[in-house]
Structure formats: C-alpha cells, structure tokens
Design a protein around this motif. Structure first.
Motif, mmCIF file in Angstrom:
data_model
loop_
_atom_site.group_PDB
_atom_site.id
_atom_site.type_symbol
_atom_site.label_atom_id
_atom_site.label_comp_id
_atom_site.label_asym_id
_atom_site.label_seq_id
_atom_site.Cartn_x
_atom_site.Cartn_y
_atom_site.Cartn_z
ATOM 1 N N VAL A 109 0.830 -1.204 0.000
ATOM 2 C CA VAL A 109 0.000 0.000 0.000
ATOM 3 C C VAL A 109 0.869 1.261 0.000
ATOM 4 O O VAL A 109 0.530 2.261 -0.645
ATOM 5 C CB VAL A 109 -0.954 -0.012 1.208
ATOM 6 N N GLN A 110 2.005 1.219 0.682
ATOM 7 C CA GLN A 110 2.934 2.359 0.661
ATOM 8 C C GLN A 110 3.425 2.618 -0.762
ATOM 9 O O GLN A 110 3.495 3.769 -1.206
ATOM 10 C CB GLN A 110 4.115 2.088 1.594
ATOM 11 N N GLN A 111 3.766 1.550 -1.472
ATOM 12 C CA GLN A 111 4.206 1.687 -2.868
ATOM 13 C C GLN A 111 3.094 2.263 -3.738
ATOM 14 O O GLN A 111 3.349 3.086 -4.631
ATOM 15 C CB GLN A 111 4.638 0.323 -3.412
ATOM 16 N N ILE A 112 1.861 1.844 -3.502
ATOM 17 C CA ILE A 112 0.727 2.393 -4.256
ATOM 18 C C ILE A 112 0.599 3.880 -4.000
ATOM 19 O O ILE A 112 0.420 4.677 -4.932
ATOM 20 C CB ILE A 112 -0.576 1.653 -3.864
ATOM 21 N N ALA A 113 0.712 4.274 -2.734
ATOM 22 C CA ALA A 113 0.598 5.695 -2.390
ATOM 23 C C ALA A 113 1.681 6.520 -3.081
ATOM 24 O O ALA A 113 1.419 7.604 -3.612
ATOM 25 C CB ALA A 113 0.676 5.874 -0.874
ATOM 26 N N GLU A 114 2.903 6.008 -3.087
ATOM 27 C CA GLU A 114 4.016 6.752 -3.671
ATOM 28 C C GLU A 114 3.887 6.908 -5.178
ATOM 29 O O GLU A 114 4.367 7.895 -5.744
ATOM 30 C CB GLU A 114 5.334 6.054 -3.322
ATOM 31 N N ARG A 115 3.232 5.950 -5.843
ATOM 32 C CA ARG A 115 3.134 6.009 -7.306
ATOM 33 C C ARG A 115 1.757 6.426 -7.801
ATOM 34 O O ARG A 115 1.485 6.409 -9.006
ATOM 35 C CB ARG A 115 3.504 4.638 -7.888
ATOM 36 N N ALA A 116 0.867 6.791 -6.891
ATOM 37 C CA ALA A 116 -0.525 7.076 -7.241
ATOM 38 C C ALA A 116 -0.667 8.148 -8.316
ATOM 39 O O ALA A 116 -1.565 8.086 -9.166
ATOM 40 C CB ALA A 116 -1.303 7.483 -5.989
ATOM 41 N N GLU A 117 0.233 9.146 -8.305
ATOM 42 C CA GLU A 117 0.141 10.241 -9.278
ATOM 43 C C GLU A 117 0.405 9.775 -10.705
ATOM 44 O O GLU A 117 0.001 10.443 -11.664
ATOM 45 C CB GLU A 117 1.136 11.348 -8.916
ATOM 46 N N GLU A 118 1.053 8.631 -10.865
ATOM 47 C CA GLU A 118 1.401 8.148 -12.206
ATOM 48 C C GLU A 118 0.211 7.518 -12.931
ATOM 49 O O GLU A 118 0.272 7.296 -14.133
ATOM 50 C CB GLU A 118 2.514 7.090 -12.107
ATOM 51 N N TRP A 119 -0.850 7.220 -12.201
ATOM 52 C CA TRP A 119 -1.933 6.432 -12.770
ATOM 53 C C TRP A 119 -3.215 7.248 -12.947
ATOM 54 O O TRP A 119 -3.495 8.167 -12.187
ATOM 55 C CB TRP A 119 -2.226 5.233 -11.865
ATOM 56 N N ASP A 120 -3.978 6.869 -13.948
ATOM 57 C CA ASP A 120 -5.285 7.475 -14.200
ATOM 58 C C ASP A 120 -6.336 6.405 -13.898
ATOM 59 O O ASP A 120 -6.811 5.698 -14.788
ATOM 60 C CB ASP A 120 -5.375 7.939 -15.659
#
Length: 508
Positions: free
Chosen positions: A200-211
C-alpha cells in the motif's frame, strides 16, 4: 476523443445486442450434467456412482438424495487430503494447478481449496460477463480507457510440489489476460509484494502516475488504501488525485456497513458494483444498476443448491444436518434466507461454502449475501443473522452521526451467570456513553426481530457495548496474519475466541 474507449464500448454494446436472457433453471441442469459427466471416472465419481446417477429421470433430485453434504473439514478429511499425497483424479480429473489458501473468518488453520484449470477458465468467463454487463451502467466511452486498481492479496504465489498456492485474489490476478495488463494497477511488480503495508505504501508513492477509473477489492482494505493515498499526498479526497474514478467493484462481503465511511473518502459519487468471488469460485455479479443484488453465474462451472436457513437444520458448528432439505434454483422463494451449497469444476461436491443468501428476483436469479452460517447468533433463541446486525449498525450510524465499518459480538455469561450480548463497535464516535449506544442498539434489534425481543424478555439478560477504533480490528487481522486480500472480520465469536479478542484489545 476516446477512440479506443468508443471501440471497446461498441464491442460491448454489440455483444449485448446479440445476447439472450439466460434460462437459469435449464442452465443449471446442463451444468450439473456436465459436472457429473466429466467427473464420473474420478475416485469420488466412482464411489458415488455418477454414471448411474446420469441415467436418472430426475437428475437434480437423484443427486441431492445420493450425495451427502460436505463442508471443508469433511471433504478435506475424506477426499482432498489425497491431493497432497500425490494421488490424482480424486474429486476432479487430473490435479489442480493451484490451491487457494483461505483462513476465512472462523477457521484456526488455513484451508487449502483446490483451484483447477477449469475453474480458472470459469472465473475468467465470469469476469468477461461482468465487463459486458458494464453496458447496462451507462458509462462514458472514456471510462474504458482508464486503469483499474485491483487490490487483492499478493500475486507472488508459493510453489509447492506440482502446484502453486496463494489467496484466490492473487491467483486470479496472476492469470489476467495479456491484453488487460496495461490497464491493471498497481501492476505485477507491486502486486507481488507480500507485506500488505509495504504494498500500500508503494501504491501511495506512485498514485500520481496512474489514471484510475475503477477500484476493485474488499471494502475495508480498499478504504485503508485510499486513506493512505490521501494522507501521503495531503489530499481532501481521492478524486483530487484520481479525478476519473467512476466505478468501485466491491466483493465478498456486503458493502452496506462500509458505505458511509467509503463515501467520506470521495469527492463525488461513484458507481458501486457488487461481486461475489469466493475461494471456491466466482459465485455472482451485479449486472444492472436498478438493484445492488447480484446474478448467480448459473451457466459457468458451478451448480447451486439452497437449504432453508432454519435453526433446526444447522449444527452448533455451523455445518448442515443431513436431513436438511436442499432446493434447486427453480424451487426457491423470495424473502427466505438460504444456506448456499455448491458443486464445482474444482471438485467441490454439495459443498457448504458458509454463506447465507436470499433471492431478490427469482426469475433473474439475483441474490444478496445475508450472512454466514457460523455468524448466526442463536444463543438463548435470539436468532440474529448478520444482515439484521448490519441493519442495526446503519441505524446507529444515523442516530449518532458516525460510521461503524467494523463490529463483532459474543453471547457470553456475566459474573451473575446470566447471558449478555457483548458488542465491540469499530468507530471514531466520541462523547457518547456506551450505555446510551447499547440501549439504542437493543431497541433497534427488538423492533426488527421478534425472536430477539422474546429472548430479551427471558434468557438474554442485557446488552453491553464497547466502542474502539476501527484500527483495532485491522490490527487483530494483522496479528492473525490475515491483513488485506480476501480477509473478512469475524462478526460473531464464541466465548474462547472472544476472550482472546478482549485480551488483545486491552493490551493495545
């Protein structure tokens, strides 16, 4: 212009144009015939003489009369254990490619449920059915170009002898078609991370990359993931980072208990679509927006039977008594809770999946999950099912202007040797006395359930409530190595388990 989205939507609309309504009763007859025909030469099929059954004038009746009910413990003890002893053709031809690890909500040890290649195909076909059903929800063309966040268990499956093991969400995610991988988030690399908090931490850190256009997963874990993303990026709501989020596909548990807390994380409404994927198969999916009920997958590798959910048919451990009658899909009625029984292309036979359901539309084979057989609280005759408890939680949320996404209950004796219903509610509610909440809960259940009202006037002496942070429930699951994935919090505990729970709460 969303060119690709228009193409995909056009294909879905074209498929819908040529589709005909399923005759669910006929589809189930065919599924049962196919199951018995394919498994007749297995050890199970020979033992129960499938070949002879196939000659019966009324196959469904003969099947119900000659094959006993099985729960996991029984079928594993008598049959599935052979799969781990290098035997093949046990309850289904060949050997399963996967085992779904499921600790569920009640078992002390993990269950290992076979998942065959035929079941993988059935789950994939059911998923395609769900995609085509999106045409009924009037979504814009550009939705079909957005990415889908599927938050399940780790896809890094364990190799054991000649098969792989993991939770069913991890197994299905590891089998997604190649064409879908570009849409699938958080992607293979992050999905393989075993530790849920790290994932979940990895998802949070990369969240801006995804639509992200759609979310899929168990409500409690999806909420925690959204909270983490919002906190990490210092947002007011999730739509500030994923403005095109339009759909949430829930699954495995009723969405109602989480609706208020889930909506608080959004900037605008989303379409909620319920699905019912269990370790034993893809049971049902919502196919139209006019209802939140789900349509059973009656033509896709699973044969269903339904036992009226009545106390005299259920043993204390939640298993079925052999004399309990089972109905076929053309025999069910509305407004009746049923214990769900399945036979599948993974070699489960007359298998008690542990859930109770009710039909909201018999002709369409549409159902709602109403609870768990082991979560039926009938101590001193109170006859409380999970759906009645969930309804009471919604009333408390309205009365006290709060959210209660988690709860658990035990009927236990007090120091005066009288029975009490002891509740723990997961809520951030402050400034209200627990006795006031207990009285409101008691009144709600009395008005909704005559059996409970009678019990309260006799052997059920009182109601006790403790309000704790919802985080304690998630910590409990983590302590029991059940955080994330398909995990569901146990709503009803026996006294021994409840004693462990109370010790845990006090220590934390």
């Amino acid at each position: 212009m969303a060119i690709l989205g228009n193409i995909i939507k056009g294909v879905i609309e074209l498929k819908d144009t040529f589709s005909s309504e399923t005759d669910h009763a006929e589809a189930q007859k065919k599924v049962l015939t196919d199951l018995l025909q394919k498994a007749k030469d297995t050890q199970f099929g020979k033992h129960y003489r499938f070949e002879t059954l196939l000659e019966s004038a009324n196959l469904q009746k003969a099947f119900a009369e000659h094959i006993p009910y099985f729960d996991y413990n029984k079928i594993n003890k008598e049959w599935w254990h052979k799969l781990h002893e290098e035997e093949s053709d046990v309850t289904w031809p060949g050997n399963p490619s996967y085992f779904a690890i499921s600790s569920g909500t009640t078992g002390k040890t993990s269950k290992r449920i076979p998942v065959t290649d035929d079941m993988i195909d059935a789950i994939r076909d059911a998923g395609i059915k769900q995609v085509f059903a999106l045409n009924n929800f009037d979504l814009p063309a550009d939705f079909f170009e957005k990415e889908i966040m599927m938050l399940g268990s780790s896809t890094d499956l364990d190799e054991k002898d000649d098969h792989l093991e993991g939770e069913i969400s991890g197994i299905t995610a590891s089998n997604i078609p190649n064409w879908f991988r570009s849409y699938y988030k958080p992607g293979i690399e992050i999905s393989q991370i075993e530790d849920w908090d790290e994932r979940v931490q990895q998802i949070a850190e990369r969240a801006e990359e995804w639509d992200i256009g759609a979310l899929s997963g168990i409500p409690s874990w999806i909420e925690l993931m959204l909270q983490k993303v919002i906190e990490y990026h210092e947002l007011k709501n999730i739509h500030e980072i994923w403005p095109n989020l339009q759909v949430y596909t829930s699954g495995g548990v009723a969405f109602g208990p989480y609706e208020k807390s889930f909506n608080a994380l959004l900037g605008k409404p989303v379409t909620v679509i319920d699905t019912y994927l269990a370790s034993e198969g893809y049971i049902a999916t919502q196919v139209r927006p006019e209802t939140d009920a789900m349509q059973l997958n009656t033509d896709n590798g699973i044969y269903f039977e339904f036992v009226p959910f009545k106390p005299n048919y259920i043993n204390e451990d939640g298993s079925l008594k052999e004399e309990a009658p089972a109905l076929a899909i053309n025999e069910v009625e509305l407004n009746q809770d049923y214990v769900l029984i399945i036979s599948t292309v993974s070699g489960a036979w007359r298998y008690l999946i542990g859930d109770t359901i009710e039909f909201t539309d018999v002709e369409r084979a549409e159902i709602k999950i109403t609870g768990r057989t082991k979560f039926f609280l009938n101590t001193v005759g109170s006859q409380l099912s999970v759906n009645k408890m969930d309804t009471a939680m919604r009333e408390l949320e309205e009365k006290f202007d709060t959210t209660i996404p988690e709860y658990t209950i035990c009927a236990k004796r007090g120091e005066d040797d009288e029975f009490y219903h002891c509740w723990y509610l997961g809520s951030e509610l402050k400034g209200v006395d627990n006795s006031e909440i207990a009285n409101a809960l008691d009144d709600s259940l009395k008005s909704a359930n005559k059996n409970y009202k009678v019990a309260r006037s006799k052997a059920l002496h009182g109601v006790k409530v403790e309000v704790i942070s919802p985080e304690r429930f998630y910590d409990w699951n983590e302590r029991n190595k059940k955080k994330g994935g398909q995990v569901k919090m146990e709503r009803v505990m026996n006294e021994d388990k409840f004693a462990e729970w109370e010790d845990f709460v006090k220590q934390n």
